[in-house]
Design a protein around this motif. Structure first.
Motif, PDB file in Angstrom:
ATOM      1  N   PHE A  17      -8.558 -42.760  -7.697  1.00  0.00           N
ATOM      2  CA  PHE A  17      -7.292 -43.279  -7.197  1.00  0.00           C
ATOM      3  C   PHE A  17      -7.045 -42.744  -5.792  1.00  0.00           C
ATOM      4  CE2 PHE A  17      -2.706 -42.549  -6.570  1.00  0.00           C
ATOM      5  CZ  PHE A  17      -2.297 -43.876  -6.581  1.00  0.00           C
ATOM      6  N   TRP A  36       4.619 -40.924 -11.301  1.00  0.00           N
ATOM      7  CA  TRP A  36       4.983 -41.809 -10.187  1.00  0.00           C
ATOM      8  C   TRP A  36       6.333 -41.432  -9.613  1.00  0.00           C
ATOM      9  CZ3 TRP A  36       8.164 -45.262  -7.874  1.00  0.00           C
ATOM     10  CH2 TRP A  36       7.601 -46.299  -7.130  1.00  0.00           C
ATOM     11  N   CYS A  59      -0.804 -47.472  -0.959  1.00  0.00           N
ATOM     12  CA  CYS A  59       0.130 -47.896  -2.009  1.00  0.00           C
ATOM     13  C   CYS A  59       1.276 -48.734  -1.448  1.00  0.00           C
ATOM     14  CB  CYS A  59       0.676 -46.638  -2.691  1.00  0.00           C
ATOM     15  SG  CYS A  59       1.947 -46.996  -3.911  1.00  0.00           S
ATOM     16  N   LEU A  60       1.605 -49.812  -2.155  1.00  0.00           N
ATOM     17  CA  LEU A  60       2.704 -50.700  -1.766  1.00  0.00           C
ATOM     18  C   LEU A  60       4.021 -50.337  -2.458  1.00  0.00           C
ATOM     19  CD1 LEU A  60       0.739 -54.074  -1.974  1.00  0.00           C
ATOM     20  CD2 LEU A  60       1.194 -52.701   0.056  1.00  0.00           C
ATOM     21  N   GLU A  61       3.991 -49.294  -3.268  1.00  0.00           N
ATOM     22  CA  GLU A  61       5.195 -48.799  -3.964  1.00  0.00           C
ATOM     23  C   GLU A  61       5.796 -49.828  -4.914  1.00  0.00           C
ATOM     24  OE1 GLU A  61       7.792 -47.264  -0.891  1.00  0.00           O
ATOM     25  OE2 GLU A  61       6.077 -46.438   0.178  1.00  0.00           O
ATOM     26  N   CYS A  62       4.925 -50.627  -5.541  1.00  0.00           N
ATOM     27  CA  CYS A  62       5.430 -51.685  -6.427  1.00  0.00           C
ATOM     28  C   CYS A  62       5.738 -51.178  -7.837  1.00  0.00           C
ATOM     29  CB  CYS A  62       4.421 -52.830  -6.509  1.00  0.00           C
ATOM     30  SG  CYS A  62       2.894 -52.413  -7.373  1.00  0.00           S
ATOM     31  N   GLY A  63       5.088 -50.105  -8.246  1.00  0.00           N
ATOM     32  CA  GLY A  63       5.338 -49.546  -9.574  1.00  0.00           C
ATOM     33  C   GLY A  63       4.532 -50.181 -10.699  1.00  0.00           C
ATOM     34  N   SER A  64       3.674 -51.136 -10.390  1.00  0.00           N
ATOM     35  CA  SER A  64       2.924 -51.832 -11.448  1.00  0.00           C
ATOM     36  C   SER A  64       2.039 -50.891 -12.257  1.00  0.00           C
ATOM     37  CB  SER A  64       2.049 -52.937 -10.844  1.00  0.00           C
ATOM     38  OG  SER A  64       2.833 -53.853 -10.141  1.00  0.00           O
ATOM     39  N   CYS A  65       1.420 -49.931 -11.591  1.00  0.00           N
ATOM     40  CA  CYS A  65       0.498 -49.035 -12.307  1.00  0.00           C
ATOM     41  C   CYS A  65       1.244 -48.240 -13.369  1.00  0.00           C
ATOM     42  CB  CYS A  65      -0.220 -48.115 -11.336  1.00  0.00           C
ATOM     43  SG  CYS A  65       0.869 -47.213 -10.217  1.00  0.00           S
ATOM     44  N   CYS A  82      -2.986 -53.359  -9.773  1.00  0.00           N
ATOM     45  CA  CYS A  82      -2.623 -52.813  -8.460  1.00  0.00           C
ATOM     46  C   CYS A  82      -2.943 -53.827  -7.365  1.00  0.00           C
ATOM     47  CB  CYS A  82      -3.364 -51.505  -8.199  1.00  0.00           C
ATOM     48  SG  CYS A  82      -2.989 -50.838  -6.562  1.00  0.00           S
ATOM     49  N   ILE A 129       2.059 -40.333  -6.137  1.00  0.00           N
ATOM     50  CA  ILE A 129       1.516 -40.795  -7.422  1.00  0.00           C
ATOM     51  C   ILE A 129       0.326 -39.912  -7.776  1.00  0.00           C
ATOM     52  CG2 ILE A 129       0.470 -42.704  -8.695  1.00  0.00           C
ATOM     53  CD1 ILE A 129       1.762 -44.619  -6.716  1.00  0.00           C
TER      54      ILE A 129
HETATM   55  S1  SF4 Z   1       2.645 -48.493  -7.106  1.00  0.00           S
HETATM   56 FE1  SF4 Z   1       0.716 -48.390  -8.227  1.00  0.00          FE
HETATM   57  S2  SF4 Z   1       0.136 -50.536  -8.589  1.00  0.00           S
HETATM   58 FE2  SF4 Z   1       1.660 -50.544  -6.947  1.00  0.00          FE
HETATM   59  S3  SF4 Z   1       0.490 -50.473  -5.064  1.00  0.00           S
HETATM   60 FE3  SF4 Z   1       1.004 -48.362  -5.574  1.00  0.00          FE
HETATM   61  S4  SF4 Z   1      -0.773 -47.615  -6.716  1.00  0.00           S
HETATM   62 FE4  SF4 Z   1      -0.891 -49.866  -6.704  1.00  0.00          FE
END
Ligand code: SF4
Ligand code: SF4
Length: 92
Positions: free
Chosen positions: A56, A78, A61-67, A42, A23
């Motif tokens: 940043f 991303w 990162c949890l790889e959720c994609g919210s950002c 996040c 990212i």
């Molecule tokens: S994908 Fe984005 S929002 Fe989700 S954990 Fe990673 S940096 Fe945070």
């Protein structure tokens, strides 16, 4: 005992951090952003506001994609980490 706080829950994940950032944020665009929705979206607290600048770090990162979804200025580039890297949930 089951973890209860967010910090406890994050602590049982295992990361094999990819040295290639998956990212990237466009800091020039972030400098024009006033609402900073990424700060609130996040779940891993990867975005910080320091002296009016967004920083940043991708390591937690949890790889959720919210950002990517909440950034309406398209400042988040991303991708998933490379195969074999990233997060393993509930490892500990
Ligand atoms: S994908 Fe984005 S929002 Fe989700 S954990 Fe990673 S940096 Fe945070
Ligand atoms: S919402 Fe997008 S433009 Fe605004 S600070 Fe976050 S990443 Fe940057």
């Amino acid at each position: 005992m089951k973890p209860t706080s967010i910090e406890d829950k994050l602590a049982v994940n295992k990361y094999d951090i990819d040295k290639e950032r998956h990212i990237q944020i466009r800091e020039d665009i972030c400098a024009t952003c006033e609402a900073h929705p990424c700060l609130y979206a996040c779940p891993a607290d990867c975005f910080k506001l320091r002296e009016e600048h967004i920083t940043f770090s991708y390591e937690g990162c949890l790889e959720c994609g919210s950002c990517r979804i909440v950034c309406d200025k398209e400042a988040v580039e991303w991708a998933l980490p490379r195969a074999g890297f990233g997060i393993c949930y509930l490892f500990g």
